[in-house]
Design a protein around this motif. Sequence first.
Motif, short mmCIF file in Angstrom:
data_model
loop_
_atom_site.label_atom_id
_atom_site.label_comp_id
_atom_site.label_asym_id
_atom_site.label_seq_id
_atom_site.Cartn_x
_atom_site.Cartn_y
_atom_site.Cartn_z
N TYR A 231 -2.85 0.00 -20.63
CA TYR A 231 -2.69 -1.12 -19.54
C TYR A 231 -3.07 -0.59 -18.28
O TYR A 231 -3.84 -1.34 -17.75
N PHE A 232 -2.42 0.30 -17.98
CA PHE A 232 -2.89 0.89 -16.49
C PHE A 232 -4.21 1.36 -16.39
O PHE A 232 -4.93 1.18 -15.57
N LEU A 233 -4.76 1.68 -17.81
CA LEU A 233 -6.31 2.29 -17.86
C LEU A 233 -7.12 0.90 -17.67
O LEU A 233 -8.05 1.15 -16.79
N GLY A 234 -6.81 -0.10 -18.02
CA GLY A 234 -7.68 -1.38 -18.23
C GLY A 234 -7.25 -1.73 -16.41
O GLY A 234 -8.47 -2.33 -15.90
N ASP A 235 -6.14 -1.75 -15.98
CA ASP A 235 -5.94 -2.16 -14.45
C ASP A 235 -6.90 -1.37 -13.63
O ASP A 235 -7.53 -1.72 -12.58
N ALA A 236 -7.08 0.00 -13.78
CA ALA A 236 -7.99 0.66 -13.15
C ALA A 236 -9.50 0.38 -13.11
O ALA A 236 -10.27 0.09 -12.19
N TYR A 237 -9.83 -0.24 -14.40
CA TYR A 237 -11.12 -0.54 -14.48
C TYR A 237 -11.64 -1.82 -14.03
O TYR A 237 -12.56 -2.20 -13.53
N MET A 238 -10.38 -2.80 -13.88
CA MET A 238 -10.54 -4.17 -13.25
C MET A 238 -10.45 -4.06 -11.62
O MET A 238 -11.20 -5.02 -11.05
N LEU A 239 -10.44 -2.81 -11.31
CA LEU A 239 -10.67 -2.54 -9.77
C LEU A 239 -12.24 -2.81 -9.34
O LEU A 239 -12.52 -3.19 -8.28
N VAL A 259 -6.38 4.54 -2.58
CA VAL A 259 -4.71 4.44 -2.60
C VAL A 259 -4.47 3.88 -3.85
O VAL A 259 -3.48 4.31 -4.63
N THR A 260 -5.14 2.76 -4.43
CA THR A 260 -4.87 1.76 -5.44
C THR A 260 -4.94 2.81 -6.65
O THR A 260 -3.95 2.80 -7.57
N LEU A 261 -6.03 3.31 -6.87
CA LEU A 261 -6.39 4.17 -8.19
C LEU A 261 -5.43 5.28 -8.31
O LEU A 261 -5.04 5.40 -9.33
N PRO A 262 -5.25 6.03 -7.29
CA PRO A 262 -4.13 7.26 -7.70
C PRO A 262 -2.94 6.54 -7.79
O PRO A 262 -2.07 7.03 -8.68
N LEU A 263 -2.42 5.12 -7.41
CA LEU A 263 -1.26 4.69 -7.68
C LEU A 263 -1.18 4.19 -9.28
O LEU A 263 -0.10 4.49 -9.94
N ILE A 264 -2.36 3.62 -9.47
CA ILE A 264 -2.33 3.23 -11.00
C ILE A 264 -2.32 4.70 -11.96
O ILE A 264 -1.40 4.69 -12.94
N GLY A 266 -0.90 7.40 -11.13
CA GLY A 266 0.53 7.87 -11.04
C GLY A 266 1.66 7.10 -12.10
O GLY A 266 2.52 7.52 -12.56
N ALA A 267 1.35 5.60 -11.96
CA ALA A 267 2.19 4.58 -12.68
C ALA A 267 2.03 5.04 -14.19
O ALA A 267 2.93 4.97 -14.92
N ALA A 268 0.78 5.13 -14.73
CA ALA A 268 0.41 5.48 -15.95
C ALA A 268 1.19 6.93 -16.44
O ALA A 268 1.76 6.90 -17.54
N LEU A 269 1.09 7.78 -15.60
CA LEU A 269 1.72 8.98 -15.96
C LEU A 269 3.48 8.92 -15.89
O LEU A 269 3.93 9.50 -16.88
N LEU A 270 3.95 8.21 -14.94
CA LEU A 270 5.34 8.08 -15.05
C LEU A 270 5.81 7.19 -15.92
O LEU A 270 6.80 7.19 -16.53
N GLY A 271 4.81 6.34 -16.30
CA GLY A 271 5.50 5.43 -17.65
C GLY A 271 5.12 6.27 -18.90
O GLY A 271 6.15 5.98 -19.67
N LEU A 272 4.51 7.22 -19.15
CA LEU A 272 4.53 8.10 -20.16
C LEU A 272 5.73 8.91 -20.23
O LEU A 272 6.27 9.21 -21.22
N ILE A 273 6.22 9.59 -19.11
CA ILE A 273 7.45 10.54 -18.77
C ILE A 273 8.58 9.33 -19.05
O ILE A 273 9.73 9.96 -19.61
N ALA A 274 8.63 8.41 -18.62
CA ALA A 274 9.78 7.34 -18.71
C ALA A 274 10.01 7.13 -19.90
O ALA A 274 10.92 6.92 -20.65
N VAL A 300 8.89 1.85 -8.06
CA VAL A 300 8.29 2.01 -6.60
C VAL A 300 6.95 2.28 -6.84
O VAL A 300 6.11 1.58 -5.79
N VAL A 301 6.34 2.82 -7.71
CA VAL A 301 4.87 2.99 -7.53
C VAL A 301 4.19 1.87 -7.92
O VAL A 301 3.15 1.51 -7.28
N ILE A 302 4.96 1.22 -8.94
CA ILE A 302 4.19 -0.16 -9.25
C ILE A 302 4.35 -1.26 -8.04
O ILE A 302 3.37 -1.73 -7.87
N GLY A 303 5.40 -1.12 -7.44
CA GLY A 303 5.62 -2.11 -6.08
C GLY A 303 4.54 -1.89 -4.96
O GLY A 303 3.94 -2.55 -4.47
N LEU A 304 4.18 -0.29 -4.91
CA LEU A 304 3.33 -0.13 -3.75
C LEU A 304 1.93 -0.52 -4.36
O LEU A 304 0.99 -0.87 -3.44
N ARG A 305 1.44 -0.56 -5.67
CA ARG A 305 0.29 -0.72 -6.26
C ARG A 305 0.08 -2.37 -5.86
O ARG A 305 -1.06 -2.86 -5.71
#
Length: 896
Positions: A231-239, A259-264, A266-274, A300-305
């Motif tokens: 999902y986060f990968l698709g979010d990056a493409y939709m930018l 800003v937005t692409l690194p946050l996406i 980061g969210a993808a990586l944190l999602g895998l870790i979580a 927090v990262v998703i909120g910032l994005r």
Amino acid sequence: MFGQPIIMRSWKTYSLLLIGLVLAVGLGLTLLGLALRNFLIELWWFESLGYAFYFWQRLLYRYLVFAGGVGLFFALFFANFWIGSKYLGAPRPSETASEANRNHPSPRLYRRFQTRSLVFYLPLTLTLAVIVALPLFFYWEEALLFLLAPEAGIQDPVFGHDIRFYLFSLPFFRLLYSEVMLALGVVLLGLGLLYGLEHRVMPRARGGWRRGARLHLSLILLLLILMGSVYFLGDAYMLLYTDAHLPLFHGPGYEEMTVTLPLIGGAALLGLIAGALLLMVLNTGKGKRLFAGTSLLLLVVIGLRHTPYLKERVGEFVVEPAEMTRETPFIEHNIQATLAAYGLQAVETRTYPIHEEGWEKITPEISLSLRNIPIWDDDKLLPVYRELQEIQPYYAFDRVSVGRYEVEETYRQVFLAARHIDLEKLGEARQTWVNLWLRYTHGYGVVMTPAAQPADEPIEWLIQGIPPESVAGLSVDQPAIYYGPTDLHPVMAPNATHELDYAASGETKLADYAGSGGVPVSSLFRRLVFSLYFGERNILYTTQMTDASRLLFRRDIRERIKTLTPDLMLGPEPYLALANGRLYWIQDAMTASKWYPYAKAYAGDVEHFERPFNYIRNSIKVVVDAYNGSVDYYLADPSDPIAAAQARLYPGLFKPLDAMPPALKQHLRYPKSLFDVQMDIYTRYHQTDPETFYNQEDAWERPPDQWREDLERMRSHYLTLNLIDPDRFEYSLFAPMTPLGQPNMRALAVAGNDGESYGRIIVYRFPKGALVYGPEQVNAFIKQDPEISQELSLWRRQGSQVMHGRLIVVPVEGVVTYIQGIFLQTASASPLPQLAQIIVSQGPLVVMTSSLEEGFRALHELIKETREQEPVQKVSPRDEPPEVTQLGPSGTNGHH
């Protein structure tokens, strides 16, 4: 004597059986026809056009894709539920009977659960698979195009994917993603209920869930976690489709990329870790604090994005102080992508040399240029055709086409229109079933007039009358028109009643249709099916059918094309062509998409288009025979990946353009609708330098059309000039451009239509040091000319309605001239526009005469007089153009 009653009874019995059999067969055929009427009608109609294989392709493709999706999801559901019920359960009671008796209060219930699970899960999983795969039934073509689409050869500037990925893969992945997520969610929920129920019915001594159950659920949860990262990968493409920087540019800018692409990411990586920590917590009970901290950081990262705070701060403190520097590469990406998406990357620019002093004399080349100026336009000409050439009350003209023909060995621009049948004009009393279905079946003939017409002479007709009378080289061998761009009633032809071919000069001529159009209706069953389909019992009962009778329906050519190829986007209007003595309709078909990355979405006049887009090509030319109704598709742009993918999906559907008959090919034209879209985009995107684009230093616009109430801006028009190649007159599209917010003309765009020049776009820029008056200024000059105003006012006082024709820009031999027809229309029951005068203008010098030749001679004399009276005043690049409302003496020097 004793056998006679027996024979009588046998005869009666057989008669009743025969009658019963006939009734049963009739009832069976009726029920069969009623149930299959839509399918049969579609099949017969496609067969009649020679597209039976294509019909079966479209039908089977849909069900094959749907079946594939059902099979995929069925395997996913069944495998998981079957494994969950058979292999990850408790030990079988037969294997450990004593332990089972101690731990399981109901061995019989448990045994039934295991041995009969297949009967329960088979219909359950099949039902779930059908529900989840249902979108593939409606979007089957997208799935196949995803598999068959070729590479486009262009990469996006951010992720480096071929454009094919965005036009075909990304939309399909978005569809598939939602289905897979739904399927995994159903599996997780079902397994949770399964294992929970099993644990409740047959609790173990330790009270915990079995290890196998935990592993199974963990596997499904892991897949959901991975899908979350997708999902986060698709979010990056939709930018790449963001419009956050409009009206400056389209697509992601500095904030999104830094800003937005690194946050996406980061969210993808944190999602895998979580997700991994969640699995550890569920299986071992350890890592709860680490999971909670990671989850909080993810939120927090998703909120910032998804909140604008961080982007706004970066924009305020980083981008705004150096916006041009920061946004330059992203503006350049947007420019290049938009030009490529609208087919504008190969536009040729030339400088048009302005001859400020006018022509020294009107040369033969100039005179030849004036022969094809379309003084009339379709709005003014249509009432004339209707009044003078409909001839019979049941005929009608509904549109006027523009074209070019060799007329008596001279290349001429013309107007033409088809005379179609209009049954509403018959009157209610004459709209009988026989007249509607058998008698009044077709229109008849075509009319044609030259584009250039003098005001002091009758209209010149190249083709007119019934039967058609034409000049040399324009014969109409088959004037009957059974198919056209109007809603035509279904008819049965030929028939025993015979059809009305035409009635003129006291002569009524009947005809029998001899074409290949329509569906044969010779059998009783077909007549029954058609009767049920149309709700017309007379189709079944009529005695006027013959063995050769055919039912012609879907005679509106746009309906025919859309039924055959529903995914093609059609241009606003088809146009008529006369080739080899036959009449054809040519329809421009577009391929379009809203998925071109970084390209600006078209936001202009979208009422003529069926859906939003940011990519468009005129890839297909569709030709419909006006007599037979045959539909042929020709691939005009093989480089278009959408058309190429459809050609792979349906082999043989699109013919190569070279297969089009040469007599017909020479009438192809570049579509106005596409050219207007391209020029609307080009007004901003011709500024290929990012700094110029950022400041909009050279932005253009389409000038306002002062004389038309239904259009805000001037649209393109066809002219025949030698502007592309000085040695050859060509049929071309023209569109004037003015600087944004200024009335003077800045450029003139030209699109070729003939031969090798077809689709070639050239933009003539006028030198910045030369003042070229724009249409708005010339309109003001015309309105303020005292002699013209006086004569127009006189006509109005005499009760005539004065109408201004299209203002035409004509660049010839370095001089930009404006030409406009003045039409008079009386307030009568049959108002007929009449070309009264022709206005010719070069800047503030305006004349009004009865013909183009006379107008140019008068204008030439006026220029000479003005040159002798006043010195020619040069305009430097720094000079401002004069205000339209502050005209000097030359602005009121109009002559008649």
